[in-house]
Write an enzyme that holds these catalytic residues in place. Structure first.
Site, short mmCIF file in Angstrom:
data_model
loop_
_atom_site.label_atom_id
_atom_site.label_comp_id
_atom_site.label_asym_id
_atom_site.label_seq_id
_atom_site.Cartn_x
_atom_site.Cartn_y
_atom_site.Cartn_z
N HIS A 45 0.84 -1.21 0.00
CA HIS A 45 0.00 0.00 0.00
C HIS A 45 0.88 1.26 0.00
CE1 HIS A 45 -3.11 -2.55 2.38
NE2 HIS A 45 -3.60 -2.38 1.16
N LYS A 82 -17.58 -5.36 9.11
CA LYS A 82 -16.35 -6.15 9.28
C LYS A 82 -15.84 -6.00 10.70
CE LYS A 82 -14.16 -6.59 4.75
NZ LYS A 82 -13.02 -6.14 3.95
N ARG A 100 -2.31 -6.24 -7.79
CA ARG A 100 -1.16 -7.10 -7.52
C ARG A 100 -1.04 -8.16 -8.61
NH1 ARG A 100 -3.12 -8.03 -1.53
NH2 ARG A 100 -4.95 -8.18 -2.82
N SER A 135 -2.95 -7.42 3.57
CA SER A 135 -3.18 -7.18 5.00
C SER A 135 -3.52 -8.49 5.70
CB SER A 135 -4.33 -6.19 5.20
OG SER A 135 -4.02 -4.96 4.60
O1 PNS Z 1 -8.80 -2.71 0.90
P1 PNS Z 1 -10.13 -3.19 0.43
O2 PNS Z 1 -10.92 -3.79 1.56
O3 PNS Z 1 -10.04 -4.09 -0.76
O4 PNS Z 1 -10.93 -1.86 -0.06
C1 PNS Z 1 -12.25 -1.95 -0.53
C2 PNS Z 1 -12.88 -0.55 -0.66
C3 PNS Z 1 -12.77 0.20 0.65
C4 PNS Z 1 -12.13 0.21 -1.73
C5 PNS Z 1 -14.35 -0.77 -1.08
O5 PNS Z 1 -14.93 -1.72 -0.24
C6 PNS Z 1 -15.18 0.50 -1.06
O6 PNS Z 1 -14.97 1.40 -1.84
N1 PNS Z 1 -16.11 0.58 -0.09
C7 PNS Z 1 -16.94 1.73 0.13
C8 PNS Z 1 -18.41 1.42 -0.18
C9 PNS Z 1 -18.69 1.58 -1.66
O7 PNS Z 1 -18.51 2.62 -2.23
N2 PNS Z 1 -19.14 0.48 -2.29
C10 PNS Z 1 -19.44 0.48 -3.69
C11 PNS Z 1 -18.20 0.33 -4.55
S1 PNS Z 1 -17.39 -1.21 -4.25
#
Ligand code: PNS
Length: 157
Positions: free
Chosen positions: A17, A41, A90, A128
């Site tokens: 990251h 979560k 990745r 992570s």
């Molecule tokens: O590190 P991660 O858990 O893969 O990140 C995921 C993240 C935070 C980018 C994604 O879950 C997100 O954007 N969540 C916010 C809610 C949202 O906008 N959902 C619709 C698009 S996925």
């Protein structure tokens, strides 16, 4: 002014990251790291703890800041005046999920472009979850996560 957001759970932030943050900070005038506070979560670190660790790591990057958000990413981007969403890729395994999210975000708000950056190959196996797994079994964390994160994980586990 080109403003981008780099969203994620960052539970915790890894060297992969951090590599994306450093590289993306050179491409945009401002980069906001968005830490998702996901009520569904059960993270190892609270959103505030995750932000604290990131704040320590971005001290030397004047155009980078970090904020916690909940709700939709496109709303967070809008609140921050950003027009770009930065994501790291990745391996090809990331692609399907990221592609779906990028299209969904575009459907929610066509103003936003998702820009993918390939993770540096030396970090491509880090996540992570893997960091937490290695920590749980007391494996060597050096090289996987930044030092401040390693210290916090050791304090916690
Ligand atoms: O590190 P991660 O858990 O893969 O990140 C995921 C993240 C935070 C980018 C994604 O879950 C997100 O954007 N969540 C916010 C809610 C949202 O906008 N959902 C619709 C698009 S996925």
């Amino acid at each position: 002014m080109r403003v981008a957001v780099y969203p994620g759970s960052f539970d915790p932030i890894t060297n992969g990251h951090l590599n994306i943050i450093r590289r993306a900070s050179k491409l945009y005038d401002r980069l906001i790291v968005g830490v998702l506070d996901n009520i569904n979560k059960k993270p190892l670190f609270s959103a505030i703890e995750r932000k604290e660790m990131i704040d320590e790591l971005i001290k030397d990057l004047p155009n980078v800041s970090c904020d916690v958000f909940s709700g939709l990413l496109v709303d967070f981007a809008k609140q921050n005046g950003a027009s770009v969403i930065v994501k790291g890729l990745r391996t090809v395994a990331d692609f399907e999920y990221e592609f779906q999210m990028a299209l969904l975000n575009k459907a929610l708000d066509p103003e936003y472009e998702t820009m993918f950056m390939m993770t540096d190959s030396k970090y491509s196996y880090i996540s992570s979850s893997m960091v937490k797994e290695v920590a749980k079994y007391k494996g060597e964390l050096e090289g996987l996560a930044p030092f401040n994160v390693i210290k916090r994980i050791k304090d916690k586990i």
